[in-house]
Design a protein around this motif. Sequence first.
Motif, PDB file in Angstrom:
ATOM      1  N   ILE A 186      18.379  77.469  25.977  1.00  0.00           N
ATOM      2  CA  ILE A 186      17.967  76.230  25.584  1.00  0.00           C
ATOM      3  C   ILE A 186      19.226  75.408  24.911  1.00  0.00           C
ATOM      4  N   MET A 187      20.021  75.900  24.070  1.00  0.00           N
ATOM      5  CA  MET A 187      21.344  75.204  23.668  1.00  0.00           C
ATOM      6  C   MET A 187      22.095  74.980  24.946  1.00  0.00           C
ATOM      7  N   GLU A 188      22.423  75.897  26.127  1.00  0.00           N
ATOM      8  CA  GLU A 188      22.984  75.081  27.059  1.00  0.00           C
ATOM      9  C   GLU A 188      22.537  74.162  27.831  1.00  0.00           C
ATOM     10  N   LEU A 189      21.209  74.428  28.153  1.00  0.00           N
ATOM     11  CA  LEU A 189      20.540  73.488  28.853  1.00  0.00           C
ATOM     12  C   LEU A 189      20.394  71.969  28.344  1.00  0.00           C
ATOM     13  N   LEU A 190      20.239  72.097  26.945  1.00  0.00           N
ATOM     14  CA  LEU A 190      20.215  70.734  26.390  1.00  0.00           C
ATOM     15  C   LEU A 190      21.419  70.110  26.375  1.00  0.00           C
ATOM     16  N   SER A 191      22.717  70.779  26.279  1.00  0.00           N
ATOM     17  CA  SER A 191      23.907  70.349  26.143  1.00  0.00           C
ATOM     18  C   SER A 191      24.514  69.835  27.611  1.00  0.00           C
ATOM     19  N   ASP A 192      23.721  70.303  28.397  1.00  0.00           N
ATOM     20  CA  ASP A 192      24.093  69.623  29.949  1.00  0.00           C
ATOM     21  C   ASP A 192      23.187  68.720  30.233  1.00  0.00           C
ATOM     22  N   THR A 193      22.310  68.102  29.303  1.00  0.00           N
ATOM     23  CA  THR A 193      21.305  67.160  29.867  1.00  0.00           C
ATOM     24  C   THR A 193      21.482  65.838  29.066  1.00  0.00           C
ATOM     25  N   ARG A 194      21.407  64.752  29.727  1.00  0.00           N
ATOM     26  CA  ARG A 194      21.609  63.559  28.955  1.00  0.00           C
ATOM     27  C   ARG A 194      20.168  62.678  28.797  1.00  0.00           C
ATOM     28  N   THR A 195      19.308  63.307  28.927  1.00  0.00           N
ATOM     29  CA  THR A 195      17.701  62.960  28.680  1.00  0.00           C
ATOM     30  C   THR A 195      17.369  63.792  27.609  1.00  0.00           C
ATOM     31  N   PRO A 196      16.591  63.412  26.725  1.00  0.00           N
ATOM     32  CA  PRO A 196      15.820  64.209  25.786  1.00  0.00           C
ATOM     33  C   PRO A 196      15.002  64.839  26.547  1.00  0.00           C
ATOM     34  N   LEU A 197      14.557  66.236  26.182  1.00  0.00           N
ATOM     35  CA  LEU A 197      13.602  66.976  26.876  1.00  0.00           C
ATOM     36  C   LEU A 197      12.469  67.246  26.326  1.00  0.00           C
ATOM     37  N   LEU A 216       7.715  63.585  21.993  1.00  0.00           N
ATOM     38  CA  LEU A 216       8.986  63.912  21.212  1.00  0.00           C
ATOM     39  C   LEU A 216       9.692  64.906  22.231  1.00  0.00           C
ATOM     40  N   GLY A 217      10.947  64.482  22.265  1.00  0.00           N
ATOM     41  CA  GLY A 217      12.091  65.360  23.011  1.00  0.00           C
ATOM     42  C   GLY A 217      12.880  65.716  22.130  1.00  0.00           C
ATOM     43  N   TYR A 218      13.902  66.706  22.693  1.00  0.00           N
ATOM     44  CA  TYR A 218      15.050  67.281  21.972  1.00  0.00           C
ATOM     45  C   TYR A 218      16.268  66.952  22.622  1.00  0.00           C
ATOM     46  N   MET A 219      17.321  66.895  21.925  1.00  0.00           N
ATOM     47  CA  MET A 219      18.855  66.782  22.550  1.00  0.00           C
ATOM     48  C   MET A 219      19.784  67.587  21.571  1.00  0.00           C
ATOM     49  N   SER A 255      19.850  58.662  27.334  1.00  0.00           N
ATOM     50  CA  SER A 255      19.906  58.416  25.961  1.00  0.00           C
ATOM     51  C   SER A 255      21.455  58.625  25.435  1.00  0.00           C
ATOM     52  N   MET A 256      21.789  57.588  24.593  1.00  0.00           N
ATOM     53  CA  MET A 256      23.065  57.948  23.803  1.00  0.00           C
ATOM     54  C   MET A 256      22.982  57.736  22.621  1.00  0.00           C
ATOM     55  N   GLU A 257      23.941  58.268  21.979  1.00  0.00           N
ATOM     56  CA  GLU A 257      24.114  58.100  20.417  1.00  0.00           C
ATOM     57  C   GLU A 257      24.843  57.053  19.935  1.00  0.00           C
ATOM     58  N   PHE A 258      24.465  56.559  18.911  1.00  0.00           N
ATOM     59  CA  PHE A 258      25.565  55.587  18.135  1.00  0.00           C
ATOM     60  C   PHE A 258      25.403  56.059  16.856  1.00  0.00           C
ATOM     61  N   GLY A 259      26.794  55.759  16.075  1.00  0.00           N
ATOM     62  CA  GLY A 259      27.110  56.302  14.746  1.00  0.00           C
ATOM     63  C   GLY A 259      26.101  55.734  13.846  1.00  0.00           C
ATOM     64  N   GLY A 260      25.515  56.431  12.827  1.00  0.00           N
ATOM     65  CA  GLY A 260      24.670  55.609  11.898  1.00  0.00           C
ATOM     66  C   GLY A 260      25.414  55.113  10.633  1.00  0.00           C
ATOM     67  N   HIS A 261      26.560  55.721  10.398  1.00  0.00           N
ATOM     68  CA  HIS A 261      27.241  55.232   9.282  1.00  0.00           C
ATOM     69  C   HIS A 261      26.507  55.156   8.113  1.00  0.00           C
TER      70      HIS A 261
END
Lengths: 143, 143
Positions: free
Chosen positions: B21-32, B76-79, B97-103
């Motif tokens: 699961i960690m490997e799959l999610l690390s390779d995916t750019r959309t939440p699953l 709900l999805g996971y990344m 989905s992309m991240e942005f810093g919350g600061h």
Amino acid sequence: MTWHEELTKQGYRISGPRRRIMELLSDTRTPLTPALIHKHLALEGKPLSLASVYRALDLLAELNLLCQVYFSDGTLGYMAHTGGHHHHVLCRRCNRSMEFGGHEDLDELTERVQAETGYVINEHLLQFYGLCPSCAALRQELA
Amino acid sequence: MTWHEELTKQGYRISGPRRRIMELLSDTRTPLTPALIHKHLALEGKPLSLASVYRALDLLAELNLLCQVYFSDGTLGYMAHTGGHHHHVLCRRCNRSMEFGGHEDLDELTERVQAETGYVINEHLLQFYGLCPSCAALRQELA
DNA sequence: GTAATATTGAGAAACTTTCTCAATAAGGAA
DNA sequence: TTCCTTATTGAGAAAGTTTCTCAATATTAC
Ligand SMILES: [Mn+2]
Ligand SMILES: [Mn+2]
Ligand SMILES: [Zn+2]
Ligand SMILES: [Zn+2]
């Protein structure tokens, strides 16, 4: 414009289920899930079909007469929409929820994120979680 | 600290399901979603019990190795969690989905809401929705 | 009041999440 | 490496949630 008027204007009828759900949510200070709404209305003596609860919630939320609010565990609840753009703060302990005006507080952040990511942003989800005044006071006493 | 190390440090084992699961999610750019993860892994040849998917997601999210992301329809999805406080922008069309810093961008707003409502705030939920660059470009062409 | 039809109720069906417990496999010790 | 302990998984049942269908009902316009 009242919710009666809004429904009518859009060509929908003022039905019993819709009225009872609007009244229940207007009197409640915590978001309610479909299951909770169903239970509350059943306790009032006249149960409502669960399917009707879902149908009414979908329509009323679609027309912006209700807001959708996420509990901190991710489940979705509904509250009466009082009008205007706003978001919610939820108490983790008692679920009591208050609105706060959204204004254009996220405008600056939205601009930054659009610039950073290249996305065109047209909507946002924002909620705060914490303790309401009375739950915070209770926690003080116990400390 | 890698996710291997984090799991180990907390006394959990590096099991096949968790690794896949960690490997799959690390390779995916959309939440699953759990169901999508289950389907993806089944297509890889070796299906995973759906119960294991739920169990692994719960644990990995609890340890902050995964983030939970809401699609605009509320599911709900996971990344994979890349580290640091951040939030997500989602494309309504392709789900990328992309991240942005919350600061501390919400610090000011948080203060205002605490003052207005009396709540003690200690967490927030924030996501942006819109169109990713490629979907926005596609939309331009069609216009 | 009557007619037209939007809406509901009830239960089936689909879908999602949790639970149970025997079988398996990961990690530490020898 | 092999063995032991026990955390983790698999499979399917069970519980919970959401959607669907269609005959019966209730709302609105006339
Ligand atoms: Mn806002
Ligand atoms: Mn933040
Ligand atoms: Zn409270
Ligand atoms: Zn896109």
